[in-house]
Design a protein around this motif. Structure first.
Motif, PDB file in Angstrom:
ATOM      1  N   UNK A 163       7.220   5.637  -0.352  1.00  0.00           N
ATOM      2  CA  UNK A 163       5.924   5.626   0.182  1.00  0.00           C
ATOM      3  C   UNK A 163       5.070   6.412  -0.688  1.00  0.00           C
ATOM      4  N   UNK A 164       3.767   5.856  -0.973  1.00  0.00           N
ATOM      5  CA  UNK A 164       2.796   6.456  -1.619  1.00  0.00           C
ATOM      6  C   UNK A 164       2.336   5.540  -2.727  1.00  0.00           C
ATOM      7  N   UNK A 165       1.795   6.107  -3.698  1.00  0.00           N
ATOM      8  CA  UNK A 165       1.175   5.368  -5.099  1.00  0.00           C
ATOM      9  C   UNK A 165       2.298   5.022  -5.992  1.00  0.00           C
ATOM     10  N   UNK A 166       2.196   3.691  -6.327  1.00  0.00           N
ATOM     11  CA  UNK A 166       3.238   3.195  -7.348  1.00  0.00           C
ATOM     12  C   UNK A 166       2.545   3.449  -8.726  1.00  0.00           C
ATOM     13  N   UNK A 167       2.883   4.445  -9.360  1.00  0.00           N
ATOM     14  CA  UNK A 167       2.458   5.162 -10.741  1.00  0.00           C
ATOM     15  C   UNK A 167       3.068   4.111 -12.042  1.00  0.00           C
ATOM     16  N   UNK A 168       2.258   3.366 -12.597  1.00  0.00           N
ATOM     17  CA  UNK A 168       2.868   2.681 -13.800  1.00  0.00           C
ATOM     18  C   UNK A 168       2.230   2.958 -15.001  1.00  0.00           C
ATOM     19  N   UNK A 169       3.297   3.420 -15.968  1.00  0.00           N
ATOM     20  CA  UNK A 169       2.568   3.331 -17.477  1.00  0.00           C
ATOM     21  C   UNK A 169       2.914   2.325 -18.328  1.00  0.00           C
ATOM     22  N   UNK A 170       1.990   1.676 -18.974  1.00  0.00           N
ATOM     23  CA  UNK A 170       2.324   0.720 -19.839  1.00  0.00           C
ATOM     24  C   UNK A 170       2.116   1.193 -21.404  1.00  0.00           C
ATOM     25  N   UNK A 171       3.285   0.926 -22.179  1.00  0.00           N
ATOM     26  CA  UNK A 171       3.306   1.532 -23.292  1.00  0.00           C
ATOM     27  C   UNK A 171       3.641   0.352 -24.331  1.00  0.00           C
ATOM     28  N   UNK A 172       3.586  -0.597 -23.795  1.00  0.00           N
ATOM     29  CA  UNK A 172       3.966  -1.989 -24.660  1.00  0.00           C
ATOM     30  C   UNK A 172       4.245  -3.272 -23.785  1.00  0.00           C
TER      31      UNK A 172
ATOM     32  N   UNK B 146      -4.308 -10.183 -21.331  1.00  0.00           N
ATOM     33  CA  UNK B 146      -3.613 -11.170 -21.041  1.00  0.00           C
ATOM     34  C   UNK B 146      -2.164 -11.092 -20.942  1.00  0.00           C
ATOM     35  N   UNK B 147      -1.759 -10.104 -20.303  1.00  0.00           N
ATOM     36  CA  UNK B 147      -0.235  -9.972 -20.069  1.00  0.00           C
ATOM     37  C   UNK B 147       0.143  -9.803 -18.709  1.00  0.00           C
ATOM     38  N   UNK B 148       1.419 -10.357 -18.159  1.00  0.00           N
ATOM     39  CA  UNK B 148       1.785 -10.155 -16.992  1.00  0.00           C
ATOM     40  C   UNK B 148       2.820  -9.191 -17.033  1.00  0.00           C
ATOM     41  N   UNK B 149       2.836  -8.166 -15.907  1.00  0.00           N
ATOM     42  CA  UNK B 149       3.937  -7.273 -15.755  1.00  0.00           C
ATOM     43  C   UNK B 149       4.757  -7.475 -14.477  1.00  0.00           C
ATOM     44  N   UNK B 150       5.886  -7.394 -14.438  1.00  0.00           N
ATOM     45  CA  UNK B 150       6.678  -7.524 -13.305  1.00  0.00           C
ATOM     46  C   UNK B 150       6.884  -5.986 -12.766  1.00  0.00           C
ATOM     47  N   UNK B 151       6.228  -5.187 -12.068  1.00  0.00           N
ATOM     48  CA  UNK B 151       6.606  -3.979 -11.691  1.00  0.00           C
ATOM     49  C   UNK B 151       7.462  -3.550 -10.860  1.00  0.00           C
ATOM     50  N   UNK B 152       7.738  -4.475  -9.759  1.00  0.00           N
ATOM     51  CA  UNK B 152       8.848  -4.615  -8.798  1.00  0.00           C
ATOM     52  C   UNK B 152       9.846  -5.567  -9.169  1.00  0.00           C
ATOM     53  N   UNK B 153      10.928  -5.183  -9.307  1.00  0.00           N
ATOM     54  CA  UNK B 153      12.183  -6.120  -9.574  1.00  0.00           C
ATOM     55  C   UNK B 153      13.008  -6.039  -8.298  1.00  0.00           C
ATOM     56  N   UNK B 154      13.006  -7.100  -7.657  1.00  0.00           N
ATOM     57  CA  UNK B 154      13.587  -7.655  -6.359  1.00  0.00           C
ATOM     58  C   UNK B 154      14.807  -8.097  -6.721  1.00  0.00           C
ATOM     59  N   UNK B 155      15.986  -7.140  -6.526  1.00  0.00           N
ATOM     60  CA  UNK B 155      17.193  -7.823  -6.893  1.00  0.00           C
ATOM     61  C   UNK B 155      18.003  -8.389  -5.761  1.00  0.00           C
TER      62      UNK B 155
ATOM     63  N   UNK C 194      -3.454 -10.913  -6.178  1.00  0.00           N
ATOM     64  CA  UNK C 194      -2.706 -12.032  -6.172  1.00  0.00           C
ATOM     65  C   UNK C 194      -1.151 -11.693  -6.645  1.00  0.00           C
ATOM     66  N   UNK C 195      -0.237 -12.504  -6.287  1.00  0.00           N
ATOM     67  CA  UNK C 195       1.185 -12.516  -7.028  1.00  0.00           C
ATOM     68  C   UNK C 195       1.040 -12.863  -8.537  1.00  0.00           C
ATOM     69  N   UNK C 196       1.478 -12.107  -9.331  1.00  0.00           N
ATOM     70  CA  UNK C 196       1.511 -12.705 -10.840  1.00  0.00           C
ATOM     71  C   UNK C 196      -0.053 -12.579 -11.247  1.00  0.00           C
ATOM     72  N   UNK C 197      -0.913 -11.528 -10.746  1.00  0.00           N
ATOM     73  CA  UNK C 197      -2.190 -11.244 -11.145  1.00  0.00           C
ATOM     74  C   UNK C 197      -2.166 -10.787 -12.556  1.00  0.00           C
ATOM     75  N   UNK C 198      -3.077 -11.018 -13.483  1.00  0.00           N
ATOM     76  CA  UNK C 198      -2.936 -10.602 -14.764  1.00  0.00           C
ATOM     77  C   UNK C 198      -3.903  -9.200 -14.841  1.00  0.00           C
TER      78      UNK C 198
END
Length: 77
Positions: free
Chosen positions: A2-11, A51-60, A73-77
């Motif tokens: 629960x809460x905010x999903x904090x994502x860091x982009x380094x590459x 112009x890069x898409x990041x999959x931050x939730x990997x649904x296995x 939207x899903x796959x939003x840039x």
């Protein structure tokens, strides 16, 4: 989780991800509204993401992600 999903982009291949195998539901108010943010994205080490898409939730699992982040939207840039 629960809460905010904090994502860091380094590459393009170096960024935070969350792997899940159960049901994923993203609920609440709109993105950008104080107190109702769902995702926080920070670029680190001078990375200039363009112009890069990041999959931050990997649904296995087999259950779909039932919603998207508000205003994205899903796959939003």
């Amino acid at each position: 989780m629960n809460g905010i999903l904090a994502i860091e982009l380094a590459g393009a291949s170096s960024y935070d991800k969350v792997s899940v195998s159960g049901t994923v539901t993203i609920n609440g108010g709109s993105s950008g509204t104080t107190g109702n943010n769902f995702i926080s994205v920070t670029r680190v080490n001078g990375y200039a993401a363009t112009n890069t898409t990041y999959a931050v939730i990997n649904n296995t699992g087999s259950s779909p992600i039932s919603t998207t982040f508000p205003s994205l939207a899903e796959a939003a840039p």
